[in-house]
Design a protein around this motif. Structure first.
Motif, PDB file in Angstrom:
ATOM      1  N   THR B   2     -64.904 -27.278  75.227  1.00 32.94           N
ATOM      2  CA  THR B   2     -65.410 -26.492  74.142  1.00 32.94           C
ATOM      3  C   THR B   2     -66.743 -27.059  73.681  1.00 32.94           C
ATOM      4  N   GLU B   3     -67.597 -26.200  73.080  1.00 36.09           N
ATOM      5  CA  GLU B   3     -68.883 -26.660  72.584  1.00 36.09           C
ATOM      6  C   GLU B   3     -68.797 -27.075  71.126  1.00 36.09           C
ATOM      7  N   VAL B   4     -67.620 -27.066  70.581  1.00 40.33           N
ATOM      8  CA  VAL B   4     -67.398 -27.552  69.228  1.00 40.33           C
ATOM      9  C   VAL B   4     -66.624 -28.868  69.353  1.00 40.33           C
ATOM     10  N   THR B   5     -67.220 -29.923  68.866  1.00 37.61           N
ATOM     11  CA  THR B   5     -66.666 -31.265  69.048  1.00 37.61           C
ATOM     12  C   THR B   5     -66.056 -31.768  67.752  1.00 37.61           C
ATOM     13  N   GLN B   6     -64.816 -32.195  67.832  1.00 36.58           N
ATOM     14  CA  GLN B   6     -64.136 -32.717  66.641  1.00 36.58           C
ATOM     15  C   GLN B   6     -63.724 -34.170  66.867  1.00 36.58           C
ATOM     16  N   THR B   7     -63.893 -34.976  65.814  1.00 41.60           N
ATOM     17  CA  THR B   7     -63.419 -36.357  65.837  1.00 41.60           C
ATOM     18  C   THR B   7     -62.772 -36.704  64.507  1.00 41.60           C
ATOM     19  N   PRO B   8     -61.765 -37.571  64.511  1.00 41.17           N
ATOM     20  CA  PRO B   8     -61.075 -38.091  65.693  1.00 41.17           C
ATOM     21  C   PRO B   8     -60.112 -37.058  66.254  1.00 41.17           C
ATOM     22  N   LYS B  19     -59.742 -40.566  54.265  1.00 42.28           N
ATOM     23  CA  LYS B  19     -60.281 -40.456  55.623  1.00 42.28           C
ATOM     24  C   LYS B  19     -61.103 -39.174  55.711  1.00 42.28           C
ATOM     25  N   SER B  20     -61.822 -39.018  56.812  1.00 43.83           N
ATOM     26  CA  SER B  20     -62.618 -37.802  57.022  1.00 43.83           C
ATOM     27  C   SER B  20     -62.467 -37.300  58.448  1.00 43.83           C
ATOM     28  N   LEU B  21     -62.464 -36.003  58.586  1.00 42.46           N
ATOM     29  CA  LEU B  21     -62.537 -35.348  59.887  1.00 42.46           C
ATOM     30  C   LEU B  21     -63.954 -34.810  60.061  1.00 42.46           C
ATOM     31  N   LYS B  22     -64.431 -34.896  61.311  1.00 43.70           N
ATOM     32  CA  LYS B  22     -65.806 -34.468  61.556  1.00 43.70           C
ATOM     33  C   LYS B  22     -65.856 -33.396  62.639  1.00 43.70           C
ATOM     34  N   CYS B  23     -66.840 -32.529  62.521  1.00 47.75           N
ATOM     35  CA  CYS B  23     -67.012 -31.419  63.461  1.00 47.75           C
ATOM     36  C   CYS B  23     -68.503 -31.227  63.698  1.00 47.75           C
ATOM     37  N   GLU B  24     -68.837 -30.954  64.953  1.00 46.69           N
ATOM     38  CA  GLU B  24     -70.240 -30.769  65.300  1.00 46.69           C
ATOM     39  C   GLU B  24     -70.385 -29.643  66.319  1.00 46.69           C
ATOM     40  N   ASN B  70     -75.425 -30.396  57.246  1.00 43.80           N
ATOM     41  CA  ASN B  70     -76.488 -29.582  57.829  1.00 43.80           C
ATOM     42  C   ASN B  70     -75.858 -28.497  58.674  1.00 43.80           C
ATOM     43  N   SER B  71     -76.682 -27.697  59.310  1.00 49.01           N
ATOM     44  CA  SER B  71     -76.157 -26.507  59.994  1.00 49.01           C
ATOM     45  C   SER B  71     -75.307 -26.845  61.210  1.00 49.01           C
ATOM     46  N   SER B  72     -75.353 -28.083  61.679  1.00 46.64           N
ATOM     47  CA  SER B  72     -74.595 -28.450  62.876  1.00 46.64           C
ATOM     48  C   SER B  72     -73.324 -29.231  62.571  1.00 46.64           C
ATOM     49  N   LEU B  73     -73.201 -29.715  61.348  1.00 44.67           N
ATOM     50  CA  LEU B  73     -72.106 -30.628  61.016  1.00 44.67           C
ATOM     51  C   LEU B  73     -71.215 -30.073  59.925  1.00 44.67           C
ATOM     52  N   LEU B  74     -69.939 -30.367  60.058  1.00 42.72           N
ATOM     53  CA  LEU B  74     -68.967 -29.980  59.039  1.00 42.72           C
ATOM     54  C   LEU B  74     -67.952 -31.112  58.930  1.00 42.72           C
ATOM     55  N   ASN B  75     -67.715 -31.552  57.706  1.00 47.01           N
ATOM     56  CA  ASN B  75     -66.743 -32.616  57.470  1.00 47.01           C
ATOM     57  C   ASN B  75     -65.604 -32.099  56.611  1.00 47.01           C
ATOM     58  N   LEU B  76     -64.462 -32.753  56.745  1.00 45.61           N
ATOM     59  CA  LEU B  76     -63.339 -32.484  55.847  1.00 45.61           C
ATOM     60  C   LEU B  76     -62.837 -33.827  55.352  1.00 45.61           C
ATOM     61  N   HIS B  77     -63.059 -34.076  54.062  1.00 46.59           N
ATOM     62  CA  HIS B  77     -62.647 -35.343  53.452  1.00 46.59           C
ATOM     63  C   HIS B  77     -61.220 -35.208  52.934  1.00 46.59           C
ATOM     64  N   LEU B  78     -60.430 -36.239  53.232  1.00 45.73           N
ATOM     65  CA  LEU B  78     -58.998 -36.209  52.937  1.00 45.73           C
ATOM     66  C   LEU B  78     -58.653 -37.349  51.989  1.00 45.73           C
ATOM     67  N   GLY B 107     -59.514 -29.745  67.950  1.00 48.15           N
ATOM     68  CA  GLY B 107     -58.698 -30.069  66.804  1.00 48.15           C
ATOM     69  C   GLY B 107     -58.512 -31.557  66.584  1.00 48.15           C
ATOM     70  N   SER B 108     -58.169 -31.888  65.361  1.00 45.76           N
ATOM     71  CA  SER B 108     -57.790 -33.255  64.984  1.00 45.76           C
ATOM     72  C   SER B 108     -56.344 -33.212  64.537  1.00 45.76           C
ATOM     73  N   ARG B 109     -55.502 -33.948  65.243  1.00 39.68           N
ATOM     74  CA  ARG B 109     -54.078 -33.945  64.884  1.00 39.68           C
ATOM     75  C   ARG B 109     -53.841 -35.020  63.832  1.00 39.68           C
ATOM     76  N   LEU B 110     -53.443 -34.585  62.657  1.00 38.58           N
ATOM     77  CA  LEU B 110     -53.272 -35.472  61.508  1.00 38.58           C
ATOM     78  C   LEU B 110     -51.800 -35.692  61.221  1.00 38.58           C
ATOM     79  N   THR B 111     -51.438 -36.947  61.063  1.00 43.25           N
ATOM     80  CA  THR B 111     -50.087 -37.306  60.635  1.00 43.25           C
ATOM     81  C   THR B 111     -50.192 -38.098  59.351  1.00 43.25           C
ATOM     82  N   VAL B 112     -49.513 -37.629  58.321  1.00 40.53           N
ATOM     83  CA  VAL B 112     -49.505 -38.308  57.032  1.00 40.53           C
ATOM     84  C   VAL B 112     -48.145 -38.955  56.840  1.00 40.53           C
ATOM     85  N   LEU B 113     -48.162 -40.271  56.655  1.00 39.54           N
ATOM     86  CA  LEU B 113     -46.890 -41.001  56.525  1.00 39.54           C
ATOM     87  C   LEU B 113     -46.507 -41.173  55.053  1.00 39.54           C
TER      88      LEU B 113
END
Lengths: 114, 113
Positions: B2-8, B19-24, B70-78, B107-113
């Motif tokens: 995919t041309e949409v990159t997510q980390t982690p 924590k934060s999830l990132k997308c580019e 910016n127009s290329s980046l999207l974050n989700l702060h948790l 996608g970022s697979r999130l597990t909350v303990l």
């Protein structure tokens, strides 16, 4: 609220069988229509889309779908499935009167037995 | 790919962590989205950014905080998440909001303990 419904929750087929997955949406005027596929452990991928024109659209991997406006339907078809088609299939509709927001159906899990 | 990159790709966090999830994306798309997906369920829209401004917030709890630097980046702060927030978080982009043809990340697979 606008909605999208998929008729089958889980479909099990043998290889070479024909496939048809149903998708209906609530009335909402002008729409764009999509089928997405999610293979196990992979990201959602666009299979095909309909914006306007010929209501029979062809997508990747031999899939096609027919838009029947009078029935508010956009069914997905494939003449002969393969084991590699095992995946989750989502119908999605973008309603113009909701700012084009994409609404997904509940999904259909397709299992193809070799 | 995919041309949409997510980390982690995977994240495990406690209920008190931040924590934060990132997308580019580098397709020049001007709309970016966060979706939440539970197993065997369709993606549920959380947020939409259009031209770097928040356009839609689907009544998401404040423990999720989006950001579009910016127009290329999207974050989700948790922050202070609950175990029921465990899910696959998907980022997507489209040429413009309302275009409908979304390109999804893995996608970022999130597990909350």
């Amino acid at each position: 609220a606008q909605s999208v419904s998929q008729h089958n929750h889980h479909v099990i087929l043998s290889e070479a069988a024909s496939l048809e997955l149903g998708c209906n949406y609530s009335y909402g005027g002008t729409v764009n229509l999509f089928w997405y596929v999610q293979y196990p452990g992979q990201h959602l991928q666009l299979l095909l889309k309909y914006f306007s024109g010929d209501p029979l659209v062809k997508g990747i991997k031999g899939f096609e779908a027919e838009f029947i406006k009078s029935k508010f339907s956009f069914n997905l078809r494939k003449p002969s499935v393969q084991w590699s088609d095992t995946a989750e299939y989502f119908c999605a509709v973008s309603f113009y009167n909701q700012g084009g927001k994409l609404i997904f159906g509940q999904g259909t899990e397709l299992s193809v037995k070799p | 790919d995919t041309e949409v990159t997510q980390t982690p790709k995977h994240l495990v966090m406690g209920m008190t962590n931040k924590k934060s999830l990132k997308c580019e994306q580098h397709m020049g798309h001007r709309a970016m989205y966060w979706y939440k997906q539970k197993a065997k369920k369709p993606p549920e829209l959380m947020f939409v950014y259009s031209y770097e401004k928040l356009s839609i917030n689907e009544s998401v709890p404040s423990r999720f905080s989006p950001e579009c630097p910016n127009s290329s980046l999207l974050n989700l702060h948790l922050h202070a998440l609950q175990p029921e927030d465990s899910a696959l978080y998907l980022c997507a982009s489209s040429q413009a909001e309302g275009n409908g043809e979304l390109f999804f990340g893995e996608g970022s697979r999130l597990t909350v303990l």
